[in-house]
Scaffold this motif. Structure first.
Motif, PDB file in Angstrom:
ATOM      1  N   THR A   1      35.648  51.023  40.218  1.00  0.00           N
ATOM      2  CA  THR A   1      35.474  50.507  41.571  1.00  0.00           C
ATOM      3  C   THR A   1      36.820  50.392  42.261  1.00  0.00           C
ATOM      4  OG1 THR A   1      34.829  48.592  42.861  1.00  0.00           O
ATOM      5  CG2 THR A   1      35.568  48.174  40.616  1.00  0.00           C
ATOM      6  N   LEU A   2      36.810  50.451  43.570  1.00  0.00           N
ATOM      7  CA  LEU A   2      38.045  50.271  44.334  1.00  0.00           C
ATOM      8  C   LEU A   2      38.160  48.845  44.835  1.00  0.00           C
ATOM      9  CD1 LEU A   2      38.222  53.580  46.407  1.00  0.00           C
ATOM     10  CD2 LEU A   2      39.685  52.887  44.495  1.00  0.00           C
ATOM     11  N   SER A   3      37.296  47.976  44.341  1.00  0.00           N
ATOM     12  CA  SER A   3      37.252  46.631  44.931  1.00  0.00           C
ATOM     13  C   SER A   3      38.523  45.850  44.639  1.00  0.00           C
ATOM     14  CB  SER A   3      36.019  45.879  44.413  1.00  0.00           C
ATOM     15  OG  SER A   3      36.171  45.652  43.031  1.00  0.00           O
ATOM     16  N   THR A   4      39.172  46.100  43.479  1.00  0.00           N
ATOM     17  CA  THR A   4      40.435  45.407  43.223  1.00  0.00           C
ATOM     18  C   THR A   4      41.489  45.826  44.244  1.00  0.00           C
ATOM     19  OG1 THR A   4      39.832  45.552  40.889  1.00  0.00           O
ATOM     20  CG2 THR A   4      42.052  44.770  41.407  1.00  0.00           C
ATOM     21  N   PHE A   5      41.483  47.133  44.537  1.00  0.00           N
ATOM     22  CA  PHE A   5      42.407  47.622  45.579  1.00  0.00           C
ATOM     23  C   PHE A   5      42.153  46.912  46.898  1.00  0.00           C
ATOM     24  CE2 PHE A   5      43.363  51.285  42.906  1.00  0.00           C
ATOM     25  CZ  PHE A   5      44.682  51.535  43.252  1.00  0.00           C
ATOM     26  N   THR A   6      40.906  46.883  47.297  1.00  0.00           N
ATOM     27  CA  THR A   6      40.609  46.303  48.605  1.00  0.00           C
ATOM     28  C   THR A   6      40.913  44.813  48.602  1.00  0.00           C
ATOM     29  OG1 THR A   6      38.307  46.195  47.908  1.00  0.00           O
ATOM     30  CG2 THR A   6      38.929  48.020  49.347  1.00  0.00           C
ATOM     31  N   ASP A   7      40.654  44.123  47.472  1.00  0.00           N
ATOM     32  CA  ASP A   7      40.984  42.700  47.391  1.00  0.00           C
ATOM     33  C   ASP A   7      42.478  42.487  47.582  1.00  0.00           C
ATOM     34  OD1 ASP A   7      38.395  42.183  46.991  1.00  0.00           O
ATOM     35  OD2 ASP A   7      38.548  41.639  44.845  1.00  0.00           O
ATOM     36  N   VAL A   8      43.276  43.309  46.857  1.00  0.00           N
ATOM     37  CA  VAL A   8      44.726  43.166  46.942  1.00  0.00           C
ATOM     38  C   VAL A   8      45.196  43.427  48.364  1.00  0.00           C
ATOM     39  CG1 VAL A   8      46.903  44.257  46.269  1.00  0.00           C
ATOM     40  CG2 VAL A   8      45.232  43.617  44.522  1.00  0.00           C
TER      41      VAL A   8
ATOM     42  N   ASN B   1      39.291  48.831  37.282  1.00  0.00           N
ATOM     43  CA  ASN B   1      38.465  47.772  36.707  1.00  0.00           C
ATOM     44  C   ASN B   1      38.461  46.547  37.625  1.00  0.00           C
ATOM     45  OD1 ASN B   1      37.836  49.264  34.456  1.00  0.00           O
ATOM     46  ND2 ASN B   1      39.630  48.514  33.311  1.00  0.00           N
ATOM     47  N   ARG B   2      37.609  45.591  37.253  1.00  0.00           N
ATOM     48  CA  ARG B   2      37.585  44.337  38.014  1.00  0.00           C
ATOM     49  C   ARG B   2      38.040  43.197  37.116  1.00  0.00           C
ATOM     50  NH1 ARG B   2      35.514  43.353  42.752  1.00  0.00           N
ATOM     51  NH2 ARG B   2      35.279  41.154  42.235  1.00  0.00           N
ATOM     52  N   PRO B   3      38.874  42.304  37.650  1.00  0.00           N
ATOM     53  CA  PRO B   3      39.256  41.133  36.854  1.00  0.00           C
ATOM     54  C   PRO B   3      38.139  40.092  36.899  1.00  0.00           C
ATOM     55  CG  PRO B   3      40.350  41.055  38.982  1.00  0.00           C
ATOM     56  CD  PRO B   3      39.535  42.323  38.967  1.00  0.00           C
ATOM     57  N   LEU B   4      37.912  39.444  35.745  1.00  0.00           N
ATOM     58  CA  LEU B   4      36.992  38.304  35.734  1.00  0.00           C
ATOM     59  C   LEU B   4      37.816  37.055  35.467  1.00  0.00           C
ATOM     60  CD1 LEU B   4      34.122  39.925  33.619  1.00  0.00           C
ATOM     61  CD2 LEU B   4      34.241  39.620  36.111  1.00  0.00           C
TER      62      LEU B   4
ATOM     63  N   ALA C   1      47.759  46.436  37.578  1.00  0.00           N
ATOM     64  CA  ALA C   1      47.689  47.897  37.638  1.00  0.00           C
ATOM     65  C   ALA C   1      47.646  48.380  39.080  1.00  0.00           C
ATOM     66  CB  ALA C   1      46.467  48.390  36.873  1.00  0.00           C
ATOM     67  N   VAL C   2      46.904  47.667  39.925  1.00  0.00           N
ATOM     68  CA  VAL C   2      46.832  48.055  41.339  1.00  0.00           C
ATOM     69  C   VAL C   2      48.218  47.970  41.969  1.00  0.00           C
ATOM     70  CG1 VAL C   2      46.018  47.303  43.594  1.00  0.00           C
ATOM     71  CG2 VAL C   2      44.408  47.517  41.706  1.00  0.00           C
TER      72      VAL C   2
END
Ligand SMILES: Nc1ncnc2c1ncn2[C@@H]1O[C@H](COP(=O)(O)OP(=O)(O)OP(=O)(O)O)[C@@H](O)[C@H]1O
Ligand SMILES: [Mg+2]
Lengths: 308, 379
Positions: free
Chosen positions: A66-73, A53-56, A272-273
């Motif tokens: 999405t993997l965007s949380t992973f990539t952000d981290v 998921n994505r945090p808002l 979670a990530v």
């Protein structure tokens, strides 16, 4: 164990018959399997799902895949720093715990003293006290107003308090003490090949004390040390209480960070990530351990990887 | 103790003097585990230390090796007192009962261990290990793991490991006891052959009298921490100094009787002893008590049985039992009606076999009866 049905069919039973024959076993396994499913597998699936998921802002969560949380981290130097500190804590704690536990375990394994059981009990007695209580104990010892600093200041060895708490040093010191009983137990369990007769044989062949230690005792105890190192490393990677309390908010490791993200920032996707990353780290450690164990075992049995 | 070796001129290379071990907390009825041993082993000699379980054989060997500190006494090698020298500087090759091979090293590295400790050059290590492995006929197994060897092979590796350092003294603690009977026989010959090839002074501990008699140059019979008798295998077997040795080294009928005449002296001494049920027996030896009593030893295989006819003269007996064991038939025979019970061994298949109840004539080899000091210590 599976002979509850008296007319057990011949080995080549059809699948249905085999299922019937194993039914009691399956029934016995069911409660444990169910508990594991509910308390372990489902939450794990849930964590992995949450990591996608994505945090808002304001703790809201965007349900998506999405993997965007992973990539952000992974793009953030802060989290790399956390991972680095986690590994640093793990490595330092493991090294010091092994160094301090090894002589104790070796002594306990070799002594023929009648005090042996008592000494053994003493070595693992700290397990009787919760690690939270022991951590508080270490705070009282290591703090600026703690026993160590007060004593050293009083006898004039130092002019300013040593910084032993609220930093990595303090966390490593306390973790080392907390994990020592585990390490000693694991080592003792793995010292089965230690045999005083082998040490005598080595001595008769001209090996002095140090050579006996290096050439015979260390190799024979390596499996126990390996097990202990895995245990301590994994425990300290996931340790929460000690880094939190003794770190005084200045030591950031994955466990504390996960808690903060989840409870303070309400940023569950990032928490979670980080959890998934910690799990991957465990997997890596276990893989390395298994490999090392196989290499070691091959030394004893002479079996290469191809045949074992 | 009476029979000291005939040639004490052989200077002792390994010399034990008053060697004693009292373990802490010990000192019961038996006293010390090892109670003052004096022993000299000549250079190049193979000495067997023979005795029952718990008599102190291993303790003695371990004191020689330096693995146990003696409570009293000294150990000398080549005239040098090494009693206080630590194990690793003694230059002794030890073969342990459990072999004590290093499980983390292969066969080659096990054998090389002692040489590596001596900082021998690599190339020399290789040639000497190869030679030692050839000596024990394991040249082809150098890269095997210890766990992949049979018991007999492990035993040879242990032997090679101890031999390769060319020790001043080789010490073997019951090295054959873990092997099956056939392998034991083979290894017995092997150890003797290796000893003859290397000429290393060797002390060999065993509780098996056949092993001791067949392998050793001399045998030290131990009992309760002491050396009962020291002599060649033949001396120990044929002329035991006391009841203990007679019964422990081989089987023996020990027959008490009254001395009716003595003759000769020293080696040629003998006596006539009246034994109830057997009549007068001529025996060699001089072990006669001041009261004129003596004990005659008769080995079971030196006694013969013949079917008794009505007219035959001589000691008679009744067969009590007969037991077949392949090579021999073992009989128990009651001499006369109330005489002593004798153990007799006949080669199986030779002559007549007797069943229980058979009346027999008892005879023996003239040279067989031997006087034995009765030290009142039945084995
Ligand atoms: N470490 C020890 N502590 C106390 N007593 C011991 C110790 N080792 C041996 N003993 C005692 O000393 C005596 C001699 O033991 P030793 O091992 O020398 O016997 P052994 O002749 O080798 O017997 P075996 O044929 O059974 O090996 C025994 O009574 C034994 O119980
Ligand atoms: Mg022994």
């Amino acid at each position: 164990m599976t002979t509850a049905v008296p007319t057990a069919p011949a080995p080549a039973a059809p699948p249905a018959g085999r299922l019937r024959r194993h039914r009691p076993v399956l029934l016995l396994l069911a409660p444990g399997a169910l508990a594991l499913l509910l308390t372990y597998a489902l939450p794990l699936v849930w964590v992995v799902r949450m990591a996608l998921n994505r945090p808002l802002d304001g703790g809201a969560i965007l349900q998506t895949v999405t993997l965007s949380t992973f990539t952000d981290v992974l793009a953030s130097s802060h989290y790399w720093n956390v991972i680095g500190q986690t590994l640093q804590l793990g490595v330092l704690t493991t090294v010091f715990t092994l160094l301090l536990s090894y002589p104790v375990a070796l002594f306990l394994a070799r002594t023929t003293s009648r005090w042996r059981s008592l000494l053994f009990a003493l070595a693992v007695a700290p397990l009787l006290i919760s690690s939270v209580a022991r951590t508080f104990g270490w705070m009282a010892i290591l703090g600026n107003q703690g026993v160590v600093n007060k004593t050293l200041l009083a006898i004039g060895v130092i002019d300013d308090p040593l910084r032993l708490a609220n930093n990595m040093t303090g966390v490593v010191i306390a973790s080392t003490e907390i994990y020592m009983p585990f390490a000693i137990l694991a080592m003792l369990a793995g010292f089965g090949r230690l045999d005083p007769e082998l040490e005598r044989a080595a001595a008769s062949l001209g090996a002095g004390r140090f050579a006996v230690l290096r050439r015979v005792v260390l190799p024979l105890t390596a499996p126990g040390v390996l097990t202990a190192s895995l245990l301590v490393f994994v425990l300290s990677l996931s340790g929460y209480v000690t880094p939190r309390l003794i770190g005084g908010g200045r030591v950031f490791v994955l466990a504390t960070e996960i808690y903060d993200e989840a409870m303070n920032s309400l940023n569950w996707p990032v928490a979670a990530v980080l959890s998934v990353l910690l799990l991957l780290l465990f997997g890596l450690v276990v893989a390395v351990h298994l490999w090392a164990q196989r290499v070691l075992e091959a030394r004893f049995t002479g079996r290469g990887r191809s045949t074992s | 103790m009476a029979d000291q070796p005939a040639a004490p001129a052989r200077a002792g290379y390994l010399r034990l003097a008053g060697l004693t071990k009292v373990f802490p907390g010990e000192g019961g009825p038996q006293g010390a585990a090892v109670a003052g041993i004096d022993l000299e082993v000549a250079h190049g000699e193979l000495l067997a230390v023979l005795g029952p379980s718990g008599c102190g054989k291993s303790t003695t060997l371990r004191m020689i090796a330096g693995l146990i500190e003696p409570s009293a006494g000294t150990v000398e090698v080549g005239g040098r007192d090494i009693t206080r020298l630590p194990v690793h500087r003694r230059d002794m090759g030890v073969v342990f009962q459990s072999y004590a091979l290093f499980p983390h090293l292969d066969v080659f590295r096990n054998v090389a261990f002692g040489l590596e400790m001596r900082k021998t050059a690599k190339s020399e290590v290789r040639t000497r290990v190869a030679r030692a492995l050839d000596l024990v006929r394991l040249g082809h197994l150098g890269d095997r793991r210890v766990s992949q060897l049979s018991g007999g092979q492990q035993q040879r590796v242990a032997l090679a490991r101890a031999l390769v350092i060319e020790p001043a003294v080789l010490l073997l603690d019951e090295p054959l006891s873990n092997l099956d009977a056939q392998l034991r026989g083979a290894m017995r010959d092997e150890i003797r052959r290796i000893h003859d090839e290397t000429g290393i002074t060797t002390v060999f501990v065993t509780h098996d009298q056949r092993e001791a008699l067949s392998m050793a140059d001399r045998v030290a019979v131990m009992n309760a921490g002491r050396v009962e008798q020291l002599g060649t295998p033949e001396e120990v077997y044929e002329r035991p100094s006391g009841r203990f040795t007679a019964e422990f080294v081989g089987r023996a009928n020990l027959l008490p009787g009254t001395v009716t005449a003595t003759h000769g002296a020293g080696g040629g001494a003998g006596a006539e002893v009246a034994i109830p049920g057997l009549g007068t027996v001529r025996a060699t030896g001089d072990a006669v008590t001041p009261e004129g009593r003596a004990t005659v030893m008769l080995r079971p295989h030196r006694i013969t049985l013949r079917a008794a006819g009505k007219a035959d003269a001589g000691p008679r007996g009744t067969v009590l039992s007969a037991g077949y064991s392949g090579e021999v038939i073992g009989y128990r025979v009651r001499a006369a009606h109330d005489g002593p019970e004798l153990e007799v061994e006949h080669p199986a298949g030779a002559g007549t076999a007797f069943g229980p109840g058979a009346e027999v004539l008892i005879g023996w080899d003239d040279a067989a009866p031997r006087l034995v000091a009765d030290d009142g210590d039945p084995a």
